[in-house]
Scaffold this active site. Structure first.
Site, short mmCIF file in Angstrom:
data_model
loop_
_atom_site.label_atom_id
_atom_site.label_comp_id
_atom_site.label_asym_id
_atom_site.label_seq_id
_atom_site.Cartn_x
_atom_site.Cartn_y
_atom_site.Cartn_z
N SER A 122 0.83 -1.21 0.00
CA SER A 122 0.00 0.00 0.00
C SER A 122 0.86 1.25 0.00
O SER A 122 0.36 2.34 -0.26
CB SER A 122 -0.86 0.03 1.26
OG SER A 122 -1.64 -1.13 1.34
N HIS A 143 -1.74 -2.73 -7.05
CA HIS A 143 -2.37 -2.46 -5.76
C HIS A 143 -3.88 -2.62 -5.86
O HIS A 143 -4.57 -1.78 -6.44
CB HIS A 143 -1.99 -1.04 -5.29
CG HIS A 143 -2.47 -0.72 -3.93
ND1 HIS A 143 -3.10 0.46 -3.61
CD2 HIS A 143 -2.42 -1.43 -2.78
CE1 HIS A 143 -3.41 0.45 -2.33
NE2 HIS A 143 -3.00 -0.68 -1.81
N GLU A 155 -4.46 0.02 -8.70
CA GLU A 155 -3.45 1.04 -9.02
C GLU A 155 -2.22 0.31 -9.57
O GLU A 155 -1.72 -0.62 -8.95
CB GLU A 155 -3.06 1.82 -7.76
CG GLU A 155 -4.14 2.78 -7.29
CD GLU A 155 -3.76 3.50 -6.00
OE1 GLU A 155 -4.00 4.71 -5.91
OE2 GLU A 155 -3.22 2.85 -5.07
N ASN A 194 -4.32 5.92 -1.11
CA ASN A 194 -3.96 5.99 0.31
C ASN A 194 -3.37 7.33 0.70
O ASN A 194 -3.48 7.75 1.86
CB ASN A 194 -3.04 4.84 0.69
CG ASN A 194 -3.82 3.56 0.90
OD1 ASN A 194 -4.92 3.59 1.45
ND2 ASN A 194 -3.29 2.45 0.44
#
Ligand code: NAD
Length: 289
Positions: A122, A143, A155, A194
């Site tokens: 992450s 991701h 991602e 994130n």
């Protein structure tokens, strides 16, 4: 990586690894999941089986398709079983040393020189994991989002060493084989989602920590006042408070912005083993199983 990936490996069969394995198996791919040992491999299998079962009960999947998906997934406690994979997705704990070790080992074990090694990290630099191998041009971030069978986004994160061919190959895999939607991100801590989400979750933790409002009140505020499907503390519990804290630390290490610093309450809850849904208690309490 050849255009058509048929053999996928997943390292780590926790919430994310099990979800990634499930979507690969449901897409008809020969899938091998590697966990730390045979007992953990069995737990990963139970996780995938339970999720497939839920999909059947909700009418999202035929019973026969669920059975076939599980049948084409092998669960193992040995990384050596990933030798013939064309794509391996690493989804172990968000710990830089542990991930570096896995990439160095995969580099020696995976025999196909065209194989791609991807990480579901992450927040850790993809480049550092690439540098642990002799094939940094074929190491990339892939991701996924939790729960993987439900959320459409992936991602794709290219490091300074990732080749354009590798980026295109994994984008093709995520969109065509798995039916996901891809956004690209540079190799910065937190990537796109994130980097935006974690400061918000940390702000909610600080709000609860200071007694400003209760966890239930904070979640209700965002669910009922902003139409979010889940309040920030429920979402933190879903992600796993250990994972939230690790991502926050990576963001703070990279940017040195106070808004990314993990609040003391979050650190204490992680130390106490109150990790959210996966342990039955975090900011809220969950029925086990
Ligand atoms: N939880 C989320 O919402 C989320 C979302 C996107 C990405 N991620 C990332 O995915 C990764 C995994 O997160 P998670 O939520 O699945 O964690 P988790 O704690 O549920 O699972 C991690 C699994 O990795 C296994 N593991 C640890 N070391 C291993 C090794 N050397 N070899 C094989 N297996 C090993 C553990 O036994 C465990 O089952 C992390 O990098 C995390 O940042 C998490």
């Amino acid at each position: 990586m050849s255009a058509a990936v048929a053999r996928v490996g997943v390292v780590g069969g926790g919430q994310m690894g099990a979800g990634i394995a499930e979507v690969c198996a449901r897409a008809g791919l020969d899938t091998v999941v590697c966990e730390v040992d045979a007992v953990a491999a069995r737990a990963a299998r139970d996780r995938v089986a339970a999720s497939l079962d839920r999909a059947v009960r909700r009418g999202k999947l035929e019973r026969a398709a669920a059975r076939d998906a599980l049948a084409r997934t092998v669960f193992t406690g040995s990384l050596d079983d990933l030798a013939d994979r064309q794509l391996v997705v690493e989804a172990i704990v968000e710990n830089p040393d542990a991930k570096t070790e896995v990439f160095a080992a995969l580099d020696k074990i995976v025999t196909d020189p065209a194989a791609v090694l991807a990480t579901n990290t992450s927040s850790l630099p993809v480049m550092r994991l690439g540098m642990a191998t002799s094939r940094a041009d074929r190491v990339v971030g892939l991701h996924f989002f939790n729960p993987v069978p439900v959320l459409p986004l992936v991602e794709v994160v290219s490091s300074l060493h990732t080749s354009a061919e590798t980026t295109l190959a994994v984008e093709d895999f995520a969109t065509r084989a798995l039916g996901k939607t891809v956004i690209r991100s540079q190799d910065r801590a937190g990537f796109v989602v994130n980097a935006l989400l974690i400061p918000y979750l940390l702000a909610a933790v600080r709000m609860a920590e200071s007694g400003f409002a209760t966890a239930a009140g904070i979640d209700a505020g965002m669910e009922l006042g902003c139409a979010h499907p889940m309040g920030p503390l429920k979402l933190a519990d879903l992600i796993g408070l250990d994972t939230v804290a690790s991502i926050a630390e990576s963001l703070y290490d990279e940017f040195r912005e106070p808004l990314y610093a993990p609040p003391p309450l979050l650190q204490r809850m992680v130390e106490a083993g109150l990790l959210g849904r996966k342990t039955g208690r975090g900011f809220h309490v969950y029925a086990q199983g």
